[in-house]
Write an enzyme that holds these catalytic residues in place. Structure first.
Site, PDB file in Angstrom:
ATOM      1  N   LYS A  84       0.820  -1.211   0.000  1.00 27.04           N
ATOM      2  CA  LYS A  84       0.000   0.000   0.000  1.00 27.04           C
ATOM      3  C   LYS A  84       0.864   1.275   0.000  1.00 27.04           C
ATOM      4  O   LYS A  84       0.648   2.168  -0.804  1.00 27.04           O
ATOM      5  CB  LYS A  84      -0.937   0.036   1.226  1.00 27.04           C
ATOM      6  CG  LYS A  84      -1.877  -1.160   1.318  1.00 27.04           C
ATOM      7  CD  LYS A  84      -2.844  -1.022   2.489  1.00 27.04           C
ATOM      8  CE  LYS A  84      -2.184  -1.042   3.850  1.00 27.04           C
ATOM      9  NZ  LYS A  84      -1.678  -2.352   4.274  1.00 27.04           N
ATOM     10  N   ARG A 103      -9.720   0.776   8.738  1.00 28.13           N
ATOM     11  CA  ARG A 103      -9.368  -0.608   9.052  1.00 28.13           C
ATOM     12  C   ARG A 103     -10.485  -1.323   9.818  1.00 28.13           C
ATOM     13  O   ARG A 103     -10.313  -2.488  10.175  1.00 28.13           O
ATOM     14  CB  ARG A 103      -8.096  -0.630   9.903  1.00 28.13           C
ATOM     15  CG  ARG A 103      -6.811  -0.912   9.124  1.00 28.13           C
ATOM     16  CD  ARG A 103      -5.643  -0.736  10.077  1.00 28.13           C
ATOM     17  NE  ARG A 103      -4.508  -1.538   9.734  1.00 28.13           N
ATOM     18  CZ  ARG A 103      -3.410  -1.075   9.145  1.00 28.13           C
ATOM     19  NH1 ARG A 103      -3.326   0.188   8.776  1.00 28.13           N
ATOM     20  NH2 ARG A 103      -2.388  -1.873   8.919  1.00 28.13           N
ATOM     21  N   ARG A 107      11.650  -6.026   5.094  1.00 28.17           N
ATOM     22  CA  ARG A 107      11.517  -4.591   5.347  1.00 28.17           C
ATOM     23  C   ARG A 107      12.106  -4.235   6.713  1.00 28.17           C
ATOM     24  O   ARG A 107      12.690  -3.162   6.876  1.00 28.17           O
ATOM     25  CB  ARG A 107      10.030  -4.189   5.269  1.00 28.17           C
ATOM     26  CG  ARG A 107       9.789  -2.702   5.442  1.00 28.17           C
ATOM     27  CD  ARG A 107       8.385  -2.290   5.077  1.00 28.17           C
ATOM     28  NE  ARG A 107       7.416  -2.618   6.124  1.00 28.17           N
ATOM     29  CZ  ARG A 107       6.108  -2.361   6.031  1.00 28.17           C
ATOM     30  NH1 ARG A 107       5.618  -1.815   4.941  1.00 28.17           N
ATOM     31  NH2 ARG A 107       5.283  -2.668   7.008  1.00 28.17           N
ATOM     32  N   ARG A 141      11.381  -1.024  11.966  1.00 25.44           N
ATOM     33  CA  ARG A 141      10.063  -1.208  12.599  1.00 25.44           C
ATOM     34  C   ARG A 141      10.040  -2.520  13.369  1.00 25.44           C
ATOM     35  O   ARG A 141      10.190  -3.592  12.788  1.00 25.44           O
ATOM     36  CB  ARG A 141       8.967  -1.204  11.521  1.00 25.44           C
ATOM     37  CG  ARG A 141       8.584   0.171  11.058  1.00 25.44           C
ATOM     38  CD  ARG A 141       7.521   0.120   9.993  1.00 25.44           C
ATOM     39  NE  ARG A 141       6.305  -0.585  10.384  1.00 25.44           N
ATOM     40  CZ  ARG A 141       5.207  -0.608   9.652  1.00 25.44           C
ATOM     41  NH1 ARG A 141       5.165   0.037   8.497  1.00 25.44           N
ATOM     42  NH2 ARG A 141       4.144  -1.275  10.060  1.00 25.44           N
ATOM     43  N   ARG A 154      -0.905  -9.524  12.987  1.00 19.67           N
ATOM     44  CA  ARG A 154      -1.435  -8.426  12.162  1.00 19.67           C
ATOM     45  C   ARG A 154      -2.273  -8.975  11.010  1.00 19.67           C
ATOM     46  O   ARG A 154      -3.296  -8.403  10.645  1.00 19.67           O
ATOM     47  CB  ARG A 154      -0.290  -7.559  11.636  1.00 19.67           C
ATOM     48  CG  ARG A 154       0.278  -6.646  12.722  1.00 19.67           C
ATOM     49  CD  ARG A 154       1.687  -6.198  12.420  1.00 19.67           C
ATOM     50  NE  ARG A 154       1.834  -5.394  11.243  1.00 19.67           N
ATOM     51  CZ  ARG A 154       2.997  -5.163  10.627  1.00 19.67           C
ATOM     52  NH1 ARG A 154       4.115  -5.714  11.106  1.00 19.67           N
ATOM     53  NH2 ARG A 154       3.058  -4.414   9.561  1.00 19.67           N
TER      54      ARG A 154
HETATM   55  P1  ADP Z   1       0.991  -2.187   7.681  1.00 18.63           P
HETATM   56  O1  ADP Z   1      -0.042  -1.867   6.652  1.00 18.63           O
HETATM   57  O2  ADP Z   1       2.254  -2.740   7.116  1.00 18.63           O
HETATM   58  O3  ADP Z   1       0.446  -3.009   8.839  1.00 18.63           O
HETATM   59  P2  ADP Z   1       0.816   0.475   8.829  1.00 18.63           P
HETATM   60  O4  ADP Z   1       1.941   1.422   8.872  1.00 18.63           O
HETATM   61  O5  ADP Z   1      -0.358   0.809   7.984  1.00 18.63           O
HETATM   62  O6  ADP Z   1       1.502  -0.871   8.349  1.00 18.63           O
HETATM   63  O7  ADP Z   1       0.266   0.179  10.309  1.00 18.63           O
HETATM   64  C1  ADP Z   1       1.107  -0.161  11.374  1.00 18.63           C
HETATM   65  C2  ADP Z   1       0.278  -0.349  12.640  1.00 18.63           C
HETATM   66  O8  ADP Z   1      -0.343   0.900  13.001  1.00 18.63           O
HETATM   67  C3  ADP Z   1      -0.885  -1.342  12.539  1.00 18.63           C
HETATM   68  O9  ADP Z   1      -0.476  -2.669  12.769  1.00 18.63           O
HETATM   69  C4  ADP Z   1      -1.814  -0.809  13.647  1.00 18.63           C
HETATM   70  O10 ADP Z   1      -1.357  -1.195  14.923  1.00 18.63           O
HETATM   71  C5  ADP Z   1      -1.635   0.689  13.554  1.00 18.63           C
HETATM   72  N1  ADP Z   1      -2.645   1.289  12.664  1.00 18.63           N
HETATM   73  C6  ADP Z   1      -2.405   1.872  11.451  1.00 18.63           C
HETATM   74  N2  ADP Z   1      -3.548   2.305  10.888  1.00 18.63           N
HETATM   75  C7  ADP Z   1      -4.537   1.985  11.755  1.00 18.63           C
HETATM   76  C8  ADP Z   1      -5.955   2.142  11.757  1.00 18.63           C
HETATM   77  N3  ADP Z   1      -6.594   2.713  10.711  1.00 18.63           N
HETATM   78  N4  ADP Z   1      -6.661   1.697  12.818  1.00 18.63           N
HETATM   79  C9  ADP Z   1      -6.051   1.133  13.858  1.00 18.63           C
HETATM   80  N5  ADP Z   1      -4.730   0.926  13.933  1.00 18.63           N
HETATM   81  C10 ADP Z   1      -3.969   1.343  12.900  1.00 18.63           C
END
Ligand code: ADP
Length: 216
Positions: A36, A111, A150, A156, A168
């Site tokens: 994404k 999400r 990554r 991270r 996740r």
């Molecule tokens: P990825 O898509 O690789 O999981 P992100 O950077 O989008 O990475 O998200 C990392 C973490 O941030 C998620 O695992 C979650 O804990 C939190 N997070 C991100 N976006 C949301 C969201 N819209 N709602 C709740 N938690 C979120």
């Protein structure tokens, strides 16, 4: 009585405000590691949109050691979702700070169904709506390989531990995947094969977006 001129200007104003509803609001969707963020950076260039990644916003808050960042960190470190109220508030703030854009690419948001409903309401209040949700599909084993790779450069911690990655993915399947169905109800959801090279996937995404924009 309205003069012809004021009627014209009234009509003209209305058409201008309708124009605002023609913003391009994309949701880039898919499990963690589906590409994404990578695709969003290319899409913002092509369509001149603002990229809003809730993950990036959280990491920035964590970096600045804000109370919101500290709260978010406790969930992110376990691979859980940050509570909706916190996430929605942060997202709204970012959108409100950037009203004069051609549109948004939401990456990692919504999400959950409450997040999707909050986004719909927020956009509706300014005469807009979601244009299209693009769901990238990638095999689970490919996701794990990509994220562990990554981790070597991103620093991270949620990418470095296979158990957290698998959690996740579970959270995605249990809480997030339904969001694509929510937008499918209004025919605004497409799936895109996320396996393959960056340019190849980009081509598939832009083909879907362009198809939708022609009909807008
Ligand atoms: P990825 O898509 O690789 O999981 P992100 O950077 O989008 O990475 O998200 C990392 C973490 O941030 C998620 O695992 C979650 O804990 C939190 N997070 C991100 N976006 C949301 C969201 N819209 N709602 C709740 N938690 C979120």
């Amino acid at each position: 009585m309205l003069s012809l001129r004021s009627l014209f200007s009234k009509f003209f104003k209305n058409t201008t405000s309708t124009k605002k509803s023609a913003m391009i609001n994309l949701i880039l969707f898919g499990p963690p590691g589906s590409g994404k963020g990578t695709q969003a950076t290319h899409l913002v260039d092509k369509y001149n949109l603002l990229h809003i990644s809730t993950g990036d916003l959280f990491r920035s808050e964590i970096g600045n050691k804000t109370p919101l960042g500290l709260e978010a960190k406790s969930y992110i470190d376990k691979g859980e979702l940050v509570p909706d109220s916190v996430t929605i508030g942060m997202l709204k703030k970012k959108v409100d700070e950037n009203p004069d854009v051609k549109g948004y690419i939401f990456d990692g948001f919504p999400r959950t169904i409450p997040q999707a409903k909050a986004l719909d309401t927020m956009l509706r209040e300014s005469g807009q709506s979601v244009t299209l949700l693009l769901a990238l599909q990638v095999d689970e084993e490919e996701i794990v390989t990509r994220l562990l790779n990554r981790a070597k450069t991103s620093g991270r911690s949620d990418d470095a531990d296979e158990n957290i990655i698998r959690n996740r993915i579970q959270v995605y399947l249990q809480n997030t995947a339904v969001v694509a169905g929510h937008y499918a109800e209004s025919d605004k959801s497409v799936t895109v094969n996320g396996m393959g090279g960056i340019e190849e996937v980009f081509g598939r995404l832009t083909a879907e977006i362009d198809k939708t924009l022609v009909h807008q």
